[in-house]
Design a protein around this motif. Structure first.
Motif, PDB file in Angstrom:
ATOM      1  N   ALA A   3       0.923  -1.269   0.013  1.00  0.00           N
ATOM      2  CA  ALA A   3       0.075   0.104   0.019  1.00  0.00           C
ATOM      3  C   ALA A   3       0.996   1.293  -0.045  1.00  0.00           C
ATOM      4  O   ALA A   3       0.447   2.330  -0.732  1.00  0.00           O
ATOM      5  N   TYR A   6       2.170   1.948  -3.517  1.00  0.00           N
ATOM      6  CA  TYR A   6       1.095   2.123  -4.336  1.00  0.00           C
ATOM      7  C   TYR A   6       1.071   3.729  -4.206  1.00  0.00           C
ATOM      8  O   TYR A   6       0.793   4.448  -5.263  1.00  0.00           O
ATOM      9  N   TRP A   7       0.677   4.278  -2.872  1.00  0.00           N
ATOM     10  CA  TRP A   7       0.463   5.520  -2.712  1.00  0.00           C
ATOM     11  C   TRP A   7       1.506   6.397  -3.016  1.00  0.00           C
ATOM     12  O   TRP A   7       1.380   7.507  -3.536  1.00  0.00           O
ATOM     13  N   ARG A   8       2.727   5.980  -2.852  1.00  0.00           N
ATOM     14  CA  ARG A   8       4.135   6.740  -3.675  1.00  0.00           C
ATOM     15  C   ARG A   8       3.874   6.815  -4.929  1.00  0.00           C
ATOM     16  O   ARG A   8       4.264   8.119  -5.642  1.00  0.00           O
ATOM     17  N   LEU A  10       1.063   6.895  -6.898  1.00  0.00           N
ATOM     18  CA  LEU A  10       0.189   7.968  -7.177  1.00  0.00           C
ATOM     19  C   LEU A  10       0.521   9.349  -6.945  1.00  0.00           C
ATOM     20  O   LEU A  10       0.342  10.315  -7.606  1.00  0.00           O
ATOM     21  N   LYS A  11       1.244   9.334  -6.130  1.00  0.00           N
ATOM     22  CA  LYS A  11       1.791  10.839  -5.537  1.00  0.00           C
ATOM     23  C   LYS A  11       2.782  11.433  -6.535  1.00  0.00           C
ATOM     24  O   LYS A  11       2.796  12.480  -7.024  1.00  0.00           O
ATOM     25  N   ARG A  14       1.147  12.111  -9.853  1.00  0.00           N
ATOM     26  CA  ARG A  14      -0.401  12.887  -9.633  1.00  0.00           C
ATOM     27  C   ARG A  14      -0.436  14.255 -10.576  1.00  0.00           C
ATOM     28  O   ARG A  14      -1.210  14.636 -11.049  1.00  0.00           O
ATOM     29  N   ALA A 127      -1.292   1.285  -9.404  1.00  0.00           N
ATOM     30  CA  ALA A 127      -1.148   2.785  -9.326  1.00  0.00           C
ATOM     31  C   ALA A 127      -1.271   3.123 -10.668  1.00  0.00           C
ATOM     32  O   ALA A 127      -2.390   4.211 -10.976  1.00  0.00           O
TER      33      ALA A 127
END
Length: 270
Positions: A3, A6-8, A10-11, A14, A127
């Motif tokens: 997770a 994944y968020w890394r 997306l960031k 972005r 992502a």
């Protein structure tokens, strides 16, 4: 799957994704704003376009019947933005998603953490899919809103047909993303892959145009995913054809699986 990774991802993507979405959506609205005037002169435009060779009209999806249809107009003038630019966005993200760690010298740090290569691949893959779905939602909303806003009184368009051509656009972006994943996994040198990735998309696009322009090269057009897209929205019975969807699925599946296998066996050069 991680997770945190994944968020890394997306960031990291972005801002780029927002810029692409705003740019393509703006182009769609600017083009569609001219639709009321152009549809009023549809007969003049149709006669003007008929002066061009049939092969030229076919190569650039110029169908005289499209100039009397709001959806036909949208496909002729907007699919170049939605499909071509959307494909460039998709392949640009995937072409650097795995290769980034090697370029930025963070590959060894990432791999010594308690994460398998499969988890790293799955996180980055998820992502990208999230970003691609978000992009398609934005472009779908922009296309539908512009059609609703700028369609002149007395004319109608089919939401079902719009859904079909939008599905073709997303399938094309998916397949180009798969090609980008394979490119990213296979690359060994620590250098940017954005240029080669864009070149691949433009190469496929030009291959489709050349095949349509020249009868002798028609067969090679099937090697281009752009050939598998059906933009004849004014034709009776327009629908998502299973064989076309299967071609996109086969390319996406083959490139994604190949990318995963190459990534798992790849010697990472720090």
């Amino acid at each position: 799957m991680s997770a945190a990774l994944y968020w890394r991802e997306l960031k990291l993507n972005r801002t780029l994704s927002i810029v692409w979405a705003v740019t393509i959506a703006s182009l769609i609205f600017m083009t569609m704003a001219a639709m009321p005037t152009m549809l009023k002169n549809s007969a003049v435009l149709a006669n003007f376009v008929k002066a061009y060779p049939p092969a030229f009209m076919k190569a650039f999806n110029f169908d005289p019947a499209s100039f009397a249809s709001p959806l036909g107009f949208a496909v002729v003038y907007n699919m170049i933005y939605t499909m071509l630019l959307g494909s460039i966005f998709s392949i640009s993200i995937t072409a650097r998603t795995l290769h980034r760690e090697q370029v930025e010298r963070t590959a060894e740090f990432l791999l010594v953490r308690p994460l398998s290569r499969g988890a790293i691949f799955a996180s980055k893959f998820a992502a990208w899919l999230t970003l691609l779905v978000a992009m398609n939602i934005v472009l779908y909303a922009a296309g539908a809103a512009s059609l609703a806003l700028f369609t002149p009184e007395g004319l109608t368009w089919s939401l079902g047909d719009f859904n079909v051509v939008s599905a073709y656009a997303m399938l094309l972006m998916l397949s180009m993303g798969g090609v980008g994943l394979l490119l990213s996994a296979a690359a060994r040198r620590a250098r940017s892959l954005t240029g080669p990735a864009i070149g691949i998309v433009l190469g496929f696009y030009l291959l489709d145009i050349v095949a349509k322009l020249t009868e002798n090269y028609r067969a090679i057009g099937w090697a281009s995913p752009f050939k598998w897209v059906d933009t004849a929205v004014t034709a009776p019975g327009y629908a998502l054809e299973p064989w076309r969807a299967a071609c996109f699925a086969a390319l996406f599946g083959a490139t994604t699986i190949a990318a995963a296998l190459v990534w798992r066996r790849k010697d990472i050069l720090a």
